[in-house]
Design an enzyme around this catalytic site. Structure first.
Site, PDB file in Angstrom:
ATOM      1  N   ASP A  14       0.861  -1.142   0.010  1.00 46.18           N
ATOM      2  CA  ASP A  14      -0.078   0.081   0.066  1.00 46.18           C
ATOM      3  C   ASP A  14       0.873   1.401  -0.011  1.00 46.18           C
ATOM      4  OD1 ASP A  14      -1.976  -1.831   0.166  1.00 46.18           O
ATOM      5  OD2 ASP A  14      -2.834  -1.178   2.151  1.00 46.18           O
ATOM      6  N   ASP A  52      -4.531  -0.862  -1.984  1.00 47.42           N
ATOM      7  CA  ASP A  52      -5.859  -0.605  -1.252  1.00 47.42           C
ATOM      8  C   ASP A  52      -6.857  -0.150  -2.513  1.00 47.42           C
ATOM      9  OD1 ASP A  52      -6.807  -1.168   1.492  1.00 47.42           O
ATOM     10  OD2 ASP A  52      -6.895   0.962   1.622  1.00 47.42           O
ATOM     11  N   HIS A  54     -10.600   0.637  -2.831  1.00 48.75           N
ATOM     12  CA  HIS A  54     -12.131   0.612  -2.346  1.00 48.75           C
ATOM     13  C   HIS A  54     -13.038   1.059  -3.502  1.00 48.75           C
ATOM     14  CE1 HIS A  54     -10.448  -0.478   1.402  1.00 48.75           C
ATOM     15  NE2 HIS A  54      -9.823   0.662   1.507  1.00 48.75           N
ATOM     16  N   HIS A  58     -17.435   2.716   0.340  1.00 45.98           N
ATOM     17  CA  HIS A  58     -17.211   1.535   1.082  1.00 45.98           C
ATOM     18  C   HIS A  58     -17.432   1.450   2.465  1.00 45.98           C
ATOM     19  CE1 HIS A  58     -14.046  -1.455   2.502  1.00 45.98           C
ATOM     20  NE2 HIS A  58     -14.307  -1.955   1.466  1.00 45.98           N
ATOM     21  N   HIS A  87     -10.591   6.956   1.118  1.00 46.55           N
ATOM     22  CA  HIS A  87      -9.278   6.809   0.800  1.00 46.55           C
ATOM     23  C   HIS A  87      -9.011   5.730  -0.192  1.00 46.55           C
ATOM     24  CE1 HIS A  87      -9.634   3.712   3.783  1.00 46.55           C
ATOM     25  NE2 HIS A  87      -8.532   2.902   3.155  1.00 46.55           N
ATOM     26  N   LYS A 112      -6.948  -4.926  -3.391  1.00 46.97           N
ATOM     27  CA  LYS A 112      -7.540  -5.528  -2.076  1.00 46.97           C
ATOM     28  C   LYS A 112      -8.790  -4.374  -1.579  1.00 46.97           C
ATOM     29  CE  LYS A 112      -4.030  -4.333   1.204  1.00 46.97           C
ATOM     30  NZ  LYS A 112      -4.845  -3.261   1.870  1.00 46.97           N
ATOM     31  N   CYS A 157      -2.111  -2.703   7.645  1.00 43.99           N
ATOM     32  CA  CYS A 157      -2.077  -3.807   6.543  1.00 43.99           C
ATOM     33  C   CYS A 157      -0.875  -4.563   6.662  1.00 43.99           C
ATOM     34  CB  CYS A 157      -2.200  -2.959   5.323  1.00 43.99           C
ATOM     35  SG  CYS A 157      -4.058  -2.381   4.914  1.00 43.99           S
TER      36      CYS A 157
END
Ligand code: VGL
Ligand code: ZN
Length: 208
Positions: A14, A52, A54, A58, A87, A112, A157
């Site tokens: 990330d 990351d 989203h 989310h 984010h 993810k 994470c």
């Protein structure tokens, strides 16, 4: 790469603009990991980045829960979830991987957190602890048994990737000077305790 190091992978978690200074969920001193990771990258045959990723609205966003603010918690179907500022929304600048990373050897990016109702801190498993990302299978097929974790954030994470990596049977090293944490109410110290107690090794980049 020496004989003993075969089967090792570098995992870069990330390193995206929203986690860097000026980003929506900036990790303190997050940019300091970039030169360290760049120095490490040429030592590895296998490099994986995570991103990351989203969808708008989310479930991990405070803005999706009326009356809630960032860093409040909420109960989702799979348990307690910390709420974050919006984010790493898919296709936005904040979700892009930092261009300062100089890692041409990376051939795999695991995205993810794409299920609207499930967060995913770990690189291996979504926060429901049921839905795999596919990384364990990818590493297994390549003969990787040892992973070196770097990136952001140490206490979220990176930590959950380390715990799930150990649970999946990998030898896990966490490169402390190649990670930075968010540190909410002691979460950074707790993360190191949790990782070391399951047998993940805390190392520094010069040890590699
Ligand atoms: C992360 C909070 C929310 C991380 C991702 O990369 O550690 N933390 N989403
Ligand atoms: Zn996230």
């Amino acid at each position: 790469m020496s004989e003993t190091e075969r089967g090792a992978a570098l995992i870069i978690v990330d390193v995206q603009y929203d986690f860097l200074p000026g980003g929506a969920l900036a990790v303190p001193s997050g940019a300091e990991v970039v030169p360290v990771i760049n120095r490490l990258a040429h030592k590895f045959d296998h490099i994986i980045m995570t991103q990351d990723w989203h969808p708008p609205g989310h479930a991990s966003f405070a803005s999706s829960h009326p009356g809630k603010a960032p860093y409040d918690t909420v109960e989702l179907t799979y348990g307690r979830q910390i709420l974050w500022p919006d984010h790493c929304v898919q296709q936005t600048r904040g979700a892009m991987i930092c261009e300062g990373l100089d890692v041409p050897g990376c051939r795999m990016v695991i995205r993810k957190g794409h299920h609207k109702g499930i967060d995913s801190y770990s690189t291996f498993m979504e926060n429901d602890h049921k839905t795999p990302t596919g990384l364990a299978g990818y590493l297994g097929e390549l003969g990787v048994g040892v992973i070196f974790l770097t990136g952001l954030a140490t206490d979220f994470c990176v930590q959950y990737s380390a715990l799930d990596g150990v649970a999946a049977g990998f030898e896990v090293h966490v490169v402390e000077d190649a990670c930075r944490g968010i540190d909410i109410e002691g979460s950074l110290a707790a993360a190191w305790n949790n990782m070391e107690s399951v047998g993940a090794k805390r190392i520094r980049s010069q040890d590699i």
